[in-house]
Design an enzyme around this catalytic site. Structure first.
Site, PDB file in Angstrom:
ATOM      1  N   ALA A 170       0.861  -1.182   0.000  1.00 23.71           N
ATOM      2  CA  ALA A 170       0.000   0.000   0.000  1.00 23.71           C
ATOM      3  C   ALA A 170       0.896   1.231   0.000  1.00 23.71           C
ATOM      4  CB  ALA A 170      -0.872  -0.002   1.246  1.00 23.71           C
ATOM      5  N   GLY A 223       0.559  -5.152   0.769  1.00 20.22           N
ATOM      6  CA  GLY A 223      -0.594  -5.226  -0.137  1.00 20.22           C
ATOM      7  C   GLY A 223      -0.228  -5.850  -1.470  1.00 20.22           C
ATOM      8  N   GLU A 278      -0.534  -9.402  -0.898  1.00 24.34           N
ATOM      9  CA  GLU A 278      -1.968  -9.696  -0.771  1.00 24.34           C
ATOM     10  C   GLU A 278      -2.649  -9.713  -2.146  1.00 24.34           C
ATOM     11  OE1 GLU A 278      -2.333  -6.648   2.262  1.00 24.34           O
ATOM     12  OE2 GLU A 278      -3.130  -8.157   3.639  1.00 24.34           O
ATOM     13  N   GLU A 315       3.978  -5.264   7.310  1.00 24.71           N
ATOM     14  CA  GLU A 315       3.117  -4.307   8.017  1.00 24.71           C
ATOM     15  C   GLU A 315       3.477  -4.145   9.481  1.00 24.71           C
ATOM     16  OE1 GLU A 315       2.085  -6.686   5.969  1.00 24.71           O
ATOM     17  OE2 GLU A 315       0.610  -5.884   4.572  1.00 24.71           O
TER      18      GLU A 315
HETATM   19  N1  COA Z   1       4.513   3.342  -0.200  1.00 22.55           N
HETATM   20  C1  COA Z   1       4.904   4.544  -0.650  1.00 22.55           C
HETATM   21  N2  COA Z   1       6.066   4.755  -1.281  1.00 22.55           N
HETATM   22  C2  COA Z   1       6.869   3.709  -1.455  1.00 22.55           C
HETATM   23  C3  COA Z   1       6.538   2.413  -1.013  1.00 22.55           C
HETATM   24  C4  COA Z   1       5.291   2.240  -0.352  1.00 22.55           C
HETATM   25  N3  COA Z   1       4.869   1.065   0.068  1.00 22.55           N
HETATM   26  N4  COA Z   1       7.539   1.562  -1.334  1.00 22.55           N
HETATM   27  C5  COA Z   1       8.473   2.305  -1.963  1.00 22.55           C
HETATM   28  N5  COA Z   1       8.071   3.592  -2.041  1.00 22.55           N
HETATM   29  C6  COA Z   1       8.784   4.733  -2.630  1.00 22.55           C
HETATM   30  C7  COA Z   1       9.886   5.251  -1.726  1.00 22.55           C
HETATM   31  O1  COA Z   1       9.369   6.104  -0.739  1.00 22.55           O
HETATM   32  C8  COA Z   1      10.762   5.959  -2.729  1.00 22.55           C
HETATM   33  O2  COA Z   1      10.162   7.192  -3.044  1.00 22.55           O
HETATM   34  P1  COA Z   1      11.074   8.521  -3.246  1.00 22.55           P
HETATM   35  O3  COA Z   1      11.982   8.196  -4.404  1.00 22.55           O
HETATM   36  O4  COA Z   1      10.074   9.587  -3.556  1.00 22.55           O
HETATM   37  O5  COA Z   1      11.821   8.699  -1.967  1.00 22.55           O
HETATM   38  C9  COA Z   1      10.660   5.069  -3.951  1.00 22.55           C
HETATM   39  O6  COA Z   1       9.462   4.312  -3.806  1.00 22.55           O
HETATM   40  C10 COA Z   1      11.801   4.096  -4.098  1.00 22.55           C
HETATM   41  O7  COA Z   1      11.908   3.392  -2.882  1.00 22.55           O
HETATM   42  P2  COA Z   1      13.328   3.017  -2.212  1.00 22.55           P
HETATM   43  O8  COA Z   1      13.071   2.625  -0.800  1.00 22.55           O
HETATM   44  O9  COA Z   1      14.300   4.104  -2.456  1.00 22.55           O
HETATM   45  O10 COA Z   1      13.723   1.770  -3.141  1.00 22.55           O
HETATM   46  P3  COA Z   1      14.575   0.492  -2.772  1.00 22.55           P
HETATM   47  O11 COA Z   1      14.689  -0.272  -4.043  1.00 22.55           O
HETATM   48  O12 COA Z   1      15.818   0.888  -2.062  1.00 22.55           O
HETATM   49  O13 COA Z   1      13.683  -0.343  -1.707  1.00 22.55           O
HETATM   50  C11 COA Z   1      11.662  -1.389  -0.914  1.00 22.55           C
HETATM   51  C12 COA Z   1      12.496  -0.917  -2.124  1.00 22.55           C
HETATM   52  C13 COA Z   1      10.367  -1.942  -1.494  1.00 22.55           C
HETATM   53  C14 COA Z   1      12.397  -2.499  -0.130  1.00 22.55           C
HETATM   54  C15 COA Z   1      11.394  -0.211   0.058  1.00 22.55           C
HETATM   55  O14 COA Z   1      10.946   0.904  -0.711  1.00 22.55           O
HETATM   56  C16 COA Z   1      10.348  -0.511   1.097  1.00 22.55           C
HETATM   57  O15 COA Z   1      10.662  -1.114   2.108  1.00 22.55           O
HETATM   58  N6  COA Z   1       9.078  -0.069   0.871  1.00 22.55           N
HETATM   59  C17 COA Z   1       8.019  -0.228   1.822  1.00 22.55           C
HETATM   60  C18 COA Z   1       7.492  -1.641   1.828  1.00 22.55           C
HETATM   61  C19 COA Z   1       6.354  -1.803   2.838  1.00 22.55           C
HETATM   62  O16 COA Z   1       6.536  -1.631   4.025  1.00 22.55           O
HETATM   63  N7  COA Z   1       5.182  -2.174   2.322  1.00 22.55           N
HETATM   64  C20 COA Z   1       4.032  -2.451   3.131  1.00 22.55           C
HETATM   65  C21 COA Z   1       3.164  -1.260   3.260  1.00 22.55           C
HETATM   66  S1  COA Z   1       1.779  -1.613   4.315  1.00 22.55           S
END
Ligand code: COA
Length: 259
Positions: free
Chosen positions: A66, A110, A113, A133
């Site tokens: 999400a 998500g 999911e 989460e």
């Molecule tokens: N929601 C909003 N933005 C997200 C996102 C999410 N779930 N996942 C990634 N992004 C955004 C980051 O904020 C970043 O935005 P920015 O460039 O404006 O700062 C961009 O996507 C790239 O993410 P980044 O973390 O730099 O990439 P990465 O390749 O190093 O890492 C992930 C990728 C997926 C491991 C990491 O982004 C992450 O942990 N995301 C959250 C995952 C999560 O907790 N999901 C469950 C949500 S309930």
């Protein structure tokens, strides 16, 4: 409807629905979810579309969950309000045609999911899957506690949900979370080939088969078996059944029309 966050295309009976926010790792914000629900409603009515492949744009993420930006400032009541209406996870699960998740990278929260609501999951060897989460002080809310548990069992689901740790594709295959792992460069070809083989089957029988298999998780054995019998008999009312049986007896390939 012109979409801003997704791409939809259909070729040779196979449709692709691609989440197109690669810079945000294809995180699902509300407009994206709305567009996905709208696209599913259109694809359901499109006879040329027989199998759906769901994936994410770019080579980094399937869906990274999400959009966390939307959570900030939300109260219990506003979150409840935001979750009203047809949810994307239900829309995918109840979509009457086969849906394959082509997991091409991060498949988190998500995103996992969404994949769990699909019928078949094929992952690239670069994919990482998890329910993170718990790290945000929340729990999965798109069906993760239920569908993941049904798919991999309570112990594995607990481990993933309570730790929030992501696992690699090979581990996901080992616990039955994905059907198959493919080298990243071969993923699309492998998934299209699988979708192509399914797309040759009777759309009527595919629909009944999906409904019957889904019944296993929705009901008890006795009711599930009754549902299977009803759906089995219903397929006998289709032109496709007549064609399938005739083609076998005439030693030729069946040409199913979906009627
Ligand atoms: N929601 C909003 N933005 C997200 C996102 C999410 N779930 N996942 C990634 N992004 C955004 C980051 O904020 C970043 O935005 P920015 O460039 O404006 O700062 C961009 O996507 C790239 O993410 P980044 O973390 O730099 O990439 P990465 O390749 O190093 O890492 C992930 C990728 C997926 C491991 C990491 O982004 C992450 O942990 N995301 C959250 C995952 C999560 O907790 N999901 C469950 C949500 S309930």
């Amino acid at each position: 409807m012109a979409y801003q966050n997704i791409l939809v295309e259909t070729n040779d009976r196979i449709s692709f629905l691609t989440i197109n926010r690669p810079d945000k790792r294809n995180a699902l914000n509300q407009p994206t979810r709305n567009e996905m629900v709208h696209a599913l409603e259109s694809l359901e009515r499109e006879p040329e579309s027989r199998v759906l492949i769901l994936t994410g744009a770019g080579d980094k993420a399937f869906i990274a969950g999400a959009d966390i930006n939307e959570f900030e400032g939300r109260t219990a009541l506003t979150q409840r309000e935001a979750m009203k209406g047809l949810r994307i996870f239900t829309a995918i699960e109840e979509f009457p045609k086969p849906v394959i998740a082509m997991i091409n990278g991060f498949c988190l929260g998500g995103g996992l999911e969404v994949a769990l609501a699909c019928d078949i999951r094929i992952a690239s060897d670069t994919a990482r899957l998890g329910q993170p989460e718990i790290n945000l002080g929340i729990i999965p809310g798109g069906g993760g506690t239920q569908r993941l548990t049904r798919l991999v069992g309570e112990g594995k689901a607990m481990e993933l949900i309570l730790t929030g740790d992501a696992i690699d594709a090979a581990h996901a295959k080992e616990i039955g979370l994905v059907n198959e792992v493919v080298a990243a460069g071969d993923l699309r070809g492998r998934v299209v080939s699988l979708a192509g083989r399914i797309a040759e089957k009777s759309p009527v029988a595919l629909r009944m088969a999906k409904d019957a298999v889904k019944s296993a998780a929705r009901t008890n054995l006795r009711e599930g078996l009754e549902r299977e019998t009803d759906l089995f008999c219903l397929t006998f009312g289709s032109e496709d059944k007549a064609e399938g049986v005739r083609a076998f007896l005439e030693k030729r390939k069946a040409d199913f029309k979906g009627k």
